[in-house]
Design an enzyme around this catalytic site. Structure first.
Site, PDB file in Angstrom:
ATOM      1  N   LYS A 163       7.166   3.879  -1.593  1.00 43.95           N
ATOM      2  CA  LYS A 163       7.692   2.285  -1.084  1.00 43.95           C
ATOM      3  C   LYS A 163       8.830   2.501   0.371  1.00 43.95           C
ATOM      4  CE  LYS A 163       6.265  -0.511  -3.810  1.00 43.95           C
ATOM      5  NZ  LYS A 163       5.026  -1.726  -3.268  1.00 43.95           N
ATOM      6  N   LYS A 262      -6.190  -7.487  -5.328  1.00 39.92           N
ATOM      7  CA  LYS A 262      -5.167  -7.510  -5.982  1.00 39.92           C
ATOM      8  C   LYS A 262      -5.956  -8.830  -6.770  1.00 39.92           C
ATOM      9  CE  LYS A 262      -0.779  -5.151  -5.110  1.00 39.92           C
ATOM     10  NZ  LYS A 262       0.599  -5.270  -4.568  1.00 39.92           N
TER      11      LYS A 262
HETATM   12 MG    MG Z   1       1.532  -3.155  -1.578  1.00 42.44          MG
END
Ligand code: MG
Length: 372
Positions: A163, A262
């Site tokens: 991240k 996703k």
């Molecule tokens: Mg992402």
């Protein structure tokens, strides 16, 4: 198939440790599970945009209400013969892709069980074995991150994702790269930057990252295209890629060289497959991302990851990576170094643990009459 009964569950699944991203810190994953029945056969779906509307405009409690009050009533007692037909029945409602995905994914599990086939086979998957990567959120220190990455490398993970957010960005990646010069590595910015921050991304070019995931705004394509022209590292779209139409426009504008798909974000398994095919025709490699779903949602992701154009390790995790015990069983486990293998059972190959589902349910609603 005729849809006889739909039960919706809004659940809260406690994490082993907080999940820290550019959007904040999550201590539980709020998710929505859908049980769909036809003629005594039961399928399961799941979608979670997380508890708050930060990743997208949707949030788990809102998804629950929308499915209960608007979407599920459009399907109940209807003959739904194809996934396209299901999508068409919901198309009058704008957006709300996660909500639609919870029903779409339940339909696919149900359809696969009715035909006796594993879902990955029904979707046209090419291999049962899927390559998965390791993923690290923001940690307390760079040393702690390097130790964790070292653990993943030692366990044989073939790629690591970090991240990346202001105050946890360039220095972190430089240190990790210097500790692991050969590692396949990429960063996920969760839309925390703007085009005016382009120098941050130019500075990443010498570090040989596999890609930079969603550097700019959650709904942007044009600035991503401009940024891609300024840097060598491929851009991967996540948040911005919400539909097959957006995928086409991303390709036409040159906004990305990779797609993270996703099923929740794009409105379900049906549209995820469509985007994988659109990308394949444009020679854009894809991989499958997750939202820390239970094994129900993650198994749908795993089935999608068997498609031929999934060419980069996916974000699908063993249950015990984030949960003390998964809401569903059998739990997902690695089947080798950096890999998972899909079930041969009809459908997705798992279903909720009834006791745990009851314990973690915040609210639940039934549409139609149960006939099991
Ligand atoms: Mg992402």
């Amino acid at each position: 198939m005729k849809i006889d009964f739909i039960q919706i569950y809004h659940v809260a699944m406690p994490l082993l440790y907080p999940w820290r991203t550019a959007y904040g810190d999550d201590y539980v994953i709020e998710s929505v599970l859908v049980q769909m029945r036809s003629g005594g056969v039961m399928g399961w779906g799941e979608a979670t945009p997380l508890a708050s509307p930060n990743y997208s405009a949707e949030w788990a409690a809102g998804v629950y209400l929308l499915v209960r009050d608007w979407l599920a009533p459009r399907l109940i007692d209807q003959e739904i013969e194809s996934a396209v037909q299901l999508q068409e029945r919901l198309a009058g409602f704008k957006g709300n892709h996660f909500a639609k995905a919870s029903l779409d994914s339940a339909w696919w599990d149900l359809q696969a069980k009715l035909t006796g086939a594993p879902l990955w086979m029904l979707l046209g998957g090419s291999s049962r074995t899927v390559v998965v990567g390791a993923d690290f959120g923001v940690m307390d220190s760079i040393d702690a991150l390097i130790e964790a990455v070292g653990g993943a490398v030692h366990s044989g993970f073939k790629r690591v994702k970090l991240k990346f957010r202001p105050q946890w960005d360039l220095e972190v990646v430089r240190e990790v790269r210097s500790a692991f010069p050969e590692l396949v590595l990429h960063v996920d910015c969760n839309s925390a930057y703007r085009l005016s921050d382009h120098k941050v991304f130019e500075a990443l070019d010498p570090l040989g990252l596999a890609m930079i995931e969603q550097p700019l705004a959650h709904d942007d394509l044009l600035d991503h295209a401009k940024l891609q022209r300024m840097i060598q590292t491929p851009i991967c779209l996540d948040e911005s890629l919400v539909s097959p139409e957006k995928a086409r426009k991303a390709i036409e504008t040159g906004a990305a060289r990779y797609f993270n798909i996703k099923p929740g974000r794009v409105g379900g398994v049906t549209r995820a497959v469509e985007i994988v095919k659109i990308a394949e025709r444009a020679a854009i490699p894809c991989w499958i991302g997750g939202m820390l779903e239970s094994a129900i949602g993650a198994s749908h992701c795993l089935a999608l990851a068997t498609l031929a154009n999934i060419k980069y390790p996916s974000d699908i995790f063993p249950s015990r990576r984030y949960f003390k015990k998964d809401l569903a069983y059998p739990e997902l486990e690695l089947s080798g170094r950096s890999q998972m293998t899909t079930s041969l059972a009809p459908g997705i190959g798992c279903s909720p643990d009834e006791e745990l589902l009851a314990a973690q349910t915040l609210e639940s609603a039934q549409i139609g009459k149960a006939r099991l």
